[in-house]
Scaffold this motif. Sequence first.
Motif, PDB file in Angstrom:
ATOM      1  N   ALA A  98       0.825  -1.203   0.000  1.00 28.93           N
ATOM      2  CA  ALA A  98       0.000   0.000   0.000  1.00 28.93           C
ATOM      3  C   ALA A  98       0.861   1.255   0.000  1.00 28.93           C
ATOM      4  O   ALA A  98       1.911   1.312   0.641  1.00 28.93           O
ATOM      5  N   TRP A 100      -0.433   4.707   1.082  1.00 29.53           N
ATOM      6  CA  TRP A 100      -1.689   5.244   1.630  1.00 29.53           C
ATOM      7  C   TRP A 100      -2.024   6.602   1.036  1.00 29.53           C
ATOM      8  O   TRP A 100      -1.170   7.460   0.845  1.00 29.53           O
ATOM      9  N   ASP A 101      -3.311   6.798   0.758  1.00 30.19           N
ATOM     10  CA  ASP A 101      -3.818   8.085   0.303  1.00 30.19           C
ATOM     11  C   ASP A 101      -5.253   8.221   0.788  1.00 30.19           C
ATOM     12  O   ASP A 101      -5.638   7.574   1.767  1.00 30.19           O
ATOM     13  N   HIS A 274       6.731   8.616   0.354  1.00 31.13           N
ATOM     14  CA  HIS A 274       6.664   7.158   0.448  1.00 31.13           C
ATOM     15  C   HIS A 274       8.076   6.585   0.463  1.00 31.13           C
ATOM     16  O   HIS A 274       8.887   6.887  -0.415  1.00 31.13           O
ATOM     17  N   THR A 298       4.170   5.393   4.339  1.00 33.55           N
ATOM     18  CA  THR A 298       3.629   6.537   3.611  1.00 33.55           C
ATOM     19  C   THR A 298       3.154   7.615   4.572  1.00 33.55           C
ATOM     20  O   THR A 298       2.512   7.309   5.585  1.00 33.55           O
ATOM     21  N   ASN A 316      -3.163  10.776   6.179  1.00 37.45           N
ATOM     22  CA  ASN A 316      -3.131   9.323   6.252  1.00 37.45           C
ATOM     23  C   ASN A 316      -1.667   8.898   6.290  1.00 37.45           C
ATOM     24  O   ASN A 316      -0.917   9.168   5.348  1.00 37.45           O
ATOM     25  N   GLU A 320       2.898  -0.764   5.647  1.00 31.77           N
ATOM     26  CA  GLU A 320       2.468  -2.113   5.325  1.00 31.77           C
ATOM     27  C   GLU A 320       3.710  -2.954   5.075  1.00 31.77           C
ATOM     28  O   GLU A 320       4.621  -2.532   4.353  1.00 31.77           O
ATOM     29  N   SER A 342      -0.337  -4.352   8.531  1.00 25.69           N
ATOM     30  CA  SER A 342      -0.388  -2.934   8.177  1.00 25.69           C
ATOM     31  C   SER A 342      -1.087  -2.166   9.279  1.00 25.69           C
ATOM     32  O   SER A 342      -1.906  -2.709  10.030  1.00 25.69           O
ATOM     33  N   ASN A 344      -2.450   2.060   9.696  1.00 24.60           N
ATOM     34  CA  ASN A 344      -2.471   3.436   9.223  1.00 24.60           C
ATOM     35  C   ASN A 344      -3.457   4.245  10.049  1.00 24.60           C
ATOM     36  O   ASN A 344      -4.429   3.706  10.591  1.00 24.60           O
ATOM     37  N   PHE A 346      -5.866   7.576   9.823  1.00 29.91           N
ATOM     38  CA  PHE A 346      -6.511   8.514   8.908  1.00 29.91           C
ATOM     39  C   PHE A 346      -7.246   9.564   9.721  1.00 29.91           C
ATOM     40  O   PHE A 346      -7.950   9.238  10.678  1.00 29.91           O
TER      41      PHE A 346
END
Length: 673
Positions: A98, A100-101, A274, A298, A316, A320, A342, A344, A346
Amino acid sequence: MLAFSAQAQQENETPDALPGGALAPVFVTANPLGSTNLIAPATALYGDALTFRQTNSLGETLNGLPGVSTTTYGPMVGRPIIRGMDGDRIRILQNGVAAWDASSLSYDHAVPQEPLTIERVEIVRGPAALLYGGNAIGGVVNTIDNRIPREPIKGVTGAVDASYGGANDARAGAALVEGGNGRFAFHVDAFDRDTSTQRIPGFAHSDRQRALDGPDANEAYGSIPNSDGRWHGGAVGGAYTWADGYAGLSYNGYDGNYGSVAEDDVRLRMHQDHVAFASELRNLSGPFSQLKFDFGYTDYEHREIDNGETSTTFRNHGYEARIEARHRQIGPFEGAVGAQISQNTFSALGDEALVPTTQTTNVALFGLEEWNVTDAFKLSAGARYEHVKQDPVANGNDRFASATDRDFNAVSASLGALYKLSPVWSVAGNAAYTERAPALYELYANGPHDATGQYLIGNPAAQKEKSVSTDLSLRFASGPNKGSVGVFYSRFKNYLTEFNTGRLVNDDDEVVPPGTDGALNEAVYRGVRAEFYGIELDGRWRVFEKGAHQVDVELVADYTHARDIDNGEALPRIAPLRATLAVDYGYGPFGARAEMEHAWAQNRVPDNDLPTSSYTRLGLILTYKFHVGTTNWLAYVRGDNLTNQEIRYASSVVRDIAPEGGRSVMVGMRTTF
């Protein structure tokens, strides 16, 4: 947009066409065993075919491939849709992990990947959750680059891309340099894309939308307001390679600034950093013959700026990690096992925070086995278990005070078979059971989003999404003649999707009358029983060959039918029946392609959506390859939508206010050395 055949490209292009120790034509996304004869429906796009398709977004670049359509939010934004499924059901990966976005959260959020810097795209149609998790229930799009060199490089190689034109006068360029001494290798690349407002053949709003707007509305004509934008960024990476593996590290950065076509005064500014590490060990002793490890971290942020003031900031950040171990043959079985973790976080901060700050943790184990029963018959089976935890924090926002932690245990399993009927004919089939945990916005959304003109409401009690999917395809391959025809069927329990309620509300979710300034369309996430089924056809035939002259004919078509089983109502944003007929001519260094794409009207839409009309789009591309010293050059001229059709994608949430571009011409040049 011209749609060169990915299947033909995969068969006809050589890896040497890619600079810097290019990838072998082995499908790394769909099968960790490195098989070139896949059971799952899959497409690879690289080399010249990728160059000719490159546009301003990843979604539009892939749009028109079998089973693939795109979301749009103006010319700068497009996320791939596979077999009618989008958002959190399609995993977009960068080199297998991943990046991330916020693109799955909302249709106005761009995918921060520049097509100019991608060397290869692999698309797996149908459930890929076995290898990549429940949010690959609809498929996977994996973009692959060489920022971490995987093979030895001796000397210095590179490439330069430049193009100008299109319906928004896009000025795009990219350059990369790679080098090495056979052990140590490096990679550097940079890109820039700058576009003007997109030209269109008529009114921005459709006939049906203008009727709803009323006679006094100020209607844009000839172009889409606030549709310009700019991307730029670059990367640096390096690796140590040896006969039985590699290990390397890379960094890439991405900046974007573009307008929201739904709101004339809203701009979106994004930045992504990234960092990736990748390593592979081959020819090992012991129970495992090969180990592969990938890691990505990321840090992503974008701000939505309304009238010069930042209204919402989306962030975010997370990582991962993934390890795959290929074991030695056990009896008739070849296979691999793996683990993935993973995490993350957000957040959406500001006046228009529509979701709480949420940390998502995912831990998974998976395995895949293959059995070559005979030379003509192959079976595969696999399973995956994953634990998903959503941990929201209200941060003092009363709208999220009731948000609570959710935990999910998701299980997926699949069976597949491939049988060669003859040296040129084969049949492949797959069956899969998949579970997907709800995404954070499907659970916790509760707020206005001016960039899309919506007030989004999640379902905090939502349960897992469960599906049973099958597909069956007949394939043919004989020299330059290749083709496949396949059917698929998926049945969902608790399919979570966004439905317009038909109400207009303000920022506090209070009903307001039509015409109120700042009124928002209320939309809710609701789970329904749903089914998807359809057909995909992809074929290419050599119809003439004499000396250096070659003529190929290509046909691509697909159709997806998706409905709510309980009431028979159509699911939103489903592309209609589409068919593309193309003729390719080659003579030595010269090439030409003429293409006609027809999309039928989409009248099967939910009650609160508007239908879309049919369109026929014509395209033409002329190419010339030549050499200057030790450099290889490719020059091309591409004409799109030559009859200046009004084109509105049924898969676009802004189809009635922002059509696709009108007639355009683009010129481009690529050189490798």
